[in-house]
Design an enzyme around this catalytic site. Structure first.
Site, PDB file in Angstrom:
ATOM      1  N   GLU A 170      38.629  -2.748  96.172  1.00 34.14           N
ATOM      2  CA  GLU A 170      39.074  -2.197  97.457  1.00 34.14           C
ATOM      3  C   GLU A 170      38.486  -2.976  98.627  1.00 34.14           C
ATOM      4  O   GLU A 170      39.169  -3.248  99.619  1.00 34.14           O
ATOM      5  CB  GLU A 170      38.636  -0.731  97.604  1.00 34.14           C
ATOM      6  CG  GLU A 170      39.150   0.215  96.541  1.00 34.14           C
ATOM      7  CD  GLU A 170      38.152   0.382  95.394  1.00 34.14           C
ATOM      8  OE1 GLU A 170      37.607  -0.626  94.901  1.00 34.14           O
ATOM      9  OE2 GLU A 170      37.930   1.529  94.984  1.00 34.14           O
ATOM     10  N   CYS A 222      34.922   4.687  95.303  1.00 29.94           N
ATOM     11  CA  CYS A 222      33.581   5.263  95.472  1.00 29.94           C
ATOM     12  C   CYS A 222      33.358   5.547  96.967  1.00 29.94           C
ATOM     13  O   CYS A 222      34.196   5.222  97.811  1.00 29.94           O
ATOM     14  CB  CYS A 222      32.523   4.300  94.942  1.00 29.94           C
ATOM     15  SG  CYS A 222      32.247   2.837  95.988  1.00 29.94           S
ATOM     16  N   HIS A 275      33.768  -4.732  95.238  1.00 28.18           N
ATOM     17  CA  HIS A 275      34.760  -3.885  94.579  1.00 28.18           C
ATOM     18  C   HIS A 275      36.166  -4.336  95.000  1.00 28.18           C
ATOM     19  O   HIS A 275      36.353  -4.906  96.076  1.00 28.18           O
ATOM     20  CB  HIS A 275      34.560  -2.417  94.981  1.00 28.18           C
ATOM     21  CG  HIS A 275      33.350  -1.786  94.377  1.00 28.18           C
ATOM     22  ND1 HIS A 275      33.088  -0.437  94.437  1.00 28.18           N
ATOM     23  CD2 HIS A 275      32.313  -2.327  93.692  1.00 28.18           C
ATOM     24  CE1 HIS A 275      31.957  -0.175  93.816  1.00 28.18           C
ATOM     25  NE2 HIS A 275      31.453  -1.307  93.353  1.00 28.18           N
ATOM     26  N   CYS A 292      33.525   2.454  99.289  1.00 27.36           N
ATOM     27  CA  CYS A 292      34.901   2.011  99.560  1.00 27.36           C
ATOM     28  C   CYS A 292      35.633   3.020 100.436  1.00 27.36           C
ATOM     29  O   CYS A 292      36.375   2.635 101.343  1.00 27.36           O
ATOM     30  CB  CYS A 292      35.638   1.782  98.251  1.00 27.36           C
ATOM     31  SG  CYS A 292      34.965   0.388  97.324  1.00 27.36           S
TER      32      CYS A 292
END
Lengths: 144, 144
Positions: B55, B83, B53, B86
């Site tokens: 992040e 999410c 992701h 993260c």
């Protein structure tokens, strides 16, 4: 259960390697059809990366090896209950099963967010619990 | 607020790059003292890694660059609410601030586990919300 213990002992050997390297002693092994696909231990100090947990390193190694984002056939053995970050990552991978040795009452995902895993992921706890607990206690006693 | 918008526009440019590459269009920028330390976008398809992701990629790049596990001085701008994976990772890093454009009602950490962040981490939402939402809607409309 014998199979669970066998693979958890490999994860414990990884945790012991972490201990010798001055890392929080947590180890993990990722298995598909009784074959070890990935094994690693916590490396947050060595890599200076707070995301370098044993579970994350195994997951990334496994998906790279398998060339698949999903680990539906896999079982992850880990010596300590995964944190929410790791549970979230394992949730995205839709991993088949998670077996951990001991609970982490402070950071374990079952306390924070048990629904992070995929609905089809099974999980259980217990194999080699006392060995894992002893190693963690030894580590934290020594650094304090 | 102008500063938030400025950096969120850089994160949006990353999200647009993700869109062009066929990835779920989420982008992130990590800033310390008005300087961009890391910028990236979702690469889960390209890397075949469900943990890739925006992040996570920014966080790992930043800690590697700074040689520190902690990001207490940093602000992460991200075009979609993180999410739980993260948020858990950002929690371990003790990041100073998180600014996201729009909520993720399905996977956002505020629904699952708002306590994942470090107690000192501030967060807010809103800059460039409509641009981020429009891009996400366009992506999901096209793949369905």
């Amino acid at each position: 259960m014998k199979e669970h213990e066998y693979f958890m002992r490999l994860a414990l050997a990884e945790a012991e390697a972490a201990y010798r390297e001055g890392e929080v002693p947590v180890g993990a092994v990722l298995v598909i059809k009784k074959e070890v696909i990935a094994r690693d231990h916590n490396r947050t100090e060595q890599l200076m990366d707070p995301t370098a947990h044993a579970e994350m390193l195994c997951l990334t190694a496994a998906v790279t090896h398998l060339r698949s984002k999903y680990l539906r056939q896999a079982t992850l053995y880990v010596t300590l209950e995964p944190c929410a970050m790791c549970a979230g990552a394992l949730g995205w991978s839709q991993i088949g099963q998670i077996v951990f040795a001991v609970r982490d009452p402070e950071r374990g995902f079952t306390r924070y967010a048990p629904s992070l895993l995929h609905p089809k992921t099974r999980w259980c706890e217990g194999p080699c619990a006392s060995e894992s607990q002893t190693l963690l206690q030894r580590f934290f006693r020594e650094i304090r």
